[in-house]
Motif scaffolding. Structure first.
Motif, PDB file in Angstrom:
ATOM      1  N   GLU A   1       0.303  33.626 -58.798  1.00  0.00           N
ATOM      2  CA  GLU A   1       0.950  32.303 -58.783  1.00  0.00           C
ATOM      3  C   GLU A   1       1.116  31.818 -57.345  1.00  0.00           C
ATOM      4  O   GLU A   1       0.854  30.655 -57.035  1.00  0.00           O
ATOM      5  CB  GLU A   1       2.287  32.393 -59.497  1.00  0.00           C
TER       6      GLU A   1
ATOM      7  N   SER B   1      -2.326  30.850 -55.956  1.00  0.00           N
ATOM      8  CA  SER B   1      -2.828  29.569 -56.481  1.00  0.00           C
ATOM      9  C   SER B   1      -2.125  28.388 -55.809  1.00  0.00           C
ATOM     10  O   SER B   1      -2.748  27.380 -55.448  1.00  0.00           O
ATOM     11  CB  SER B   1      -2.627  29.497 -57.995  1.00  0.00           C
ATOM     12  N   SER B   2      -0.788  28.510 -55.636  1.00  0.00           N
ATOM     13  CA  SER B   2      -0.017  27.432 -55.016  1.00  0.00           C
ATOM     14  C   SER B   2      -0.474  27.179 -53.584  1.00  0.00           C
ATOM     15  O   SER B   2      -0.701  26.043 -53.170  1.00  0.00           O
ATOM     16  CB  SER B   2       1.469  27.777 -55.049  1.00  0.00           C
TER      17      SER B   2
ATOM     18  N   ASN C   1       2.783  37.451 -60.282  1.00  0.00           N
ATOM     19  CA  ASN C   1       3.540  36.764 -59.235  1.00  0.00           C
ATOM     20  C   ASN C   1       2.658  36.471 -58.027  1.00  0.00           C
ATOM     21  O   ASN C   1       2.696  35.377 -57.442  1.00  0.00           O
ATOM     22  CB  ASN C   1       4.743  37.613 -58.806  1.00  0.00           C
TER      23      ASN C   1
END
Length: 405
Positions: free
Chosen positions: A14, A17-18, A11
């Motif tokens: 993610e 990265s975003s 989590n």
């Protein structure tokens, strides 16, 4: 607790990265100054702004076009100023020659100066140009259409043993199989267009057969139902044939049930109207243009060539002719001035439109540096926090080792 899958770490990764991608995009926008660097940034905005860019560049070029045309007009108007000066001097000399205190030899000397001034007007009309375009010789305008002028083409009525009467170029063919020959062997047709007119008598259904021979055509009465309206070409020669009806009692009629042929020459074929007007594209879109015609300003077109002032009577006539010429030049200069004013207004309008469109396009394409910097700072902080949390999540599986001791 599980060691094969570290869900908190996934989590965190993610989210990291975003936010990292968001930071990269903000950096790109801040570096380029553009809010749209690719279609995916704003697909609709890209399409709208590109259309605006086309209009902006078109308006800017249209203003440049109008400026060039103003330069052309100023060149023509400056030349016509010299024509005006020459005409005023000719008028002055004509008034002088109208005075009978002058002798015949005096008027001859005055005539010499008038002749030179007329030649100068012709020089101005023939030599004034802009970007190699002649401006005052009548080439910038409508060249009217010219009809074909009839002439002569020899008709031989003795082919096939016939001996038909020939009167003023008319030949009567009355019976089936009657024929004429257009130009026998001793007179070769020149290249060009010839015109033949068929005259029917009393609506008798008559047609034509046409066949070639080495130097001309043979036309035969074939009694076809089809009216003889056609064009025939051979060896660079075109024969245009048309038909018309006349009653049998018409002048020159060959009698009921006959038709006649008349040949015109190839000396002056018809020419269509030619539009050589100068068009200036004064807008960004199709057909947003201005049409400019400049009349022929040579001495002949102004009605002063020739101009004779060698007698008192002729000098008075010359004054009137020069007055008319001055009026023509004044009218032409006035027309050019009006067009120049219109072009100046078009330039001002284009510049205002371009400025407003540029403002609208800027709101779509240009990045708001302050707002984007705030976004960049926020995304960078969140990215750093996500990176820190990812490190914390990666340490959680180590706690399981304590259970295994």
């Amino acid at each position: 607790m599980r060691i094969n899958h570290n869900i908190p770490a996934l989590n965190s990764y993610e989210k990291y990265s975003s936010k990292s991608n968001s930071v990269t995009k903000s950096l790109e926008k801040l570096s380029s100054g553009s809010a749209i660097n690719r279609a995916s940034d704003n697909a609709a905005g890209l399409a709208i702004s590109e259309k605006m860019r086309g209009q902006i560049r078109g308006l800017d070029q249209a203003s440049s076009n109008a400026t060039d045309t103003i330069s052309l007009i100023q060149t023509a108007e400056g030349a016509l100023n010299e024509t005006h000066s020459a005409l005023q001097r000719i008028r002055e000399l004509s008034v002088q020659a109208a005075n009978d205190t002058n002798t015949a030899s005096d008027r001859i000397q005055i005539q010499k100066e008038v002749d030179q001034l007329i030649s100068s007007i012709d020089d101005t009309a023939n030599n004034t140009e802009f970007n190699t375009k002649k401006l005052l010789n009548g080439s910038l305008g409508i060249i009217p259409a010219k009809p074909a002028t009839p002439g002569t083409a020899k008709l031989d009525a003795n082919t096939g043993g016939l001996n038909k009467t020939v009167e003023d170029g008319w030949i009567a063919l009355g019976d089936y199989g009657d024929k004429i020959r257009i130009n026998p062997d001793e007179q070769i047709l020149k290249s060009g267009t010839y015109h033949l007119n068929v005259e029917y008598r009393d609506h008798l259904p008559i047609g034509l057969d046409i066949s070639e021979y080495p130097s001309g055509l043979i036309v035969t009465n074939s009694h076809f139902e089809t009216p003889p309206v056609l064009s025939y070409t051979f060896n660079g020669v075109t024969i245009d044939i048309s038909g018309s009806y006349f009653p049998s009692n018409a002048p020159g009629s060959a009698g009921t049930g006959t038709f006649v042929l008349y040949a015109g020459d190839n000396g002056s074929p018809a020419t269509p109207e030619i539009d050589n007007s100068l068009y200036t594209q004064i807008g960004a879109n199709t057909n947003q243009n201005l049409k400019l015609d400049i009349n022929n300003m040579n001495a002949n077109s102004l009605g002063i060539d020739p101009l004779d002032i060698t007698t008192q009577s002729n000098a008075n006539t010359a004054i009137s002719a020069v007055d008319s010429a001055i009026t023509l030049v004044s009218s032409e200069r006035g027309k050019l001035g009006a067009v120049q004013n219109r072009l100046e207004h078009a330039i001002a309008n284009n510049n205002i439109s371009s400025e407003n469109l540029s403002s609208s396009e800027s709101r779509i394409r240009d990045v708001d540096m302050a707002a984007e910097m705030m976004k960049f700072t926020k995304e960078k902080i969140i990215s750093q926090a996500a990176q820190s949390m990812l490190a914390q999540a990666n340490q959680q599986p180590e706690n399981i080792l304590q259970l295994l001791q």
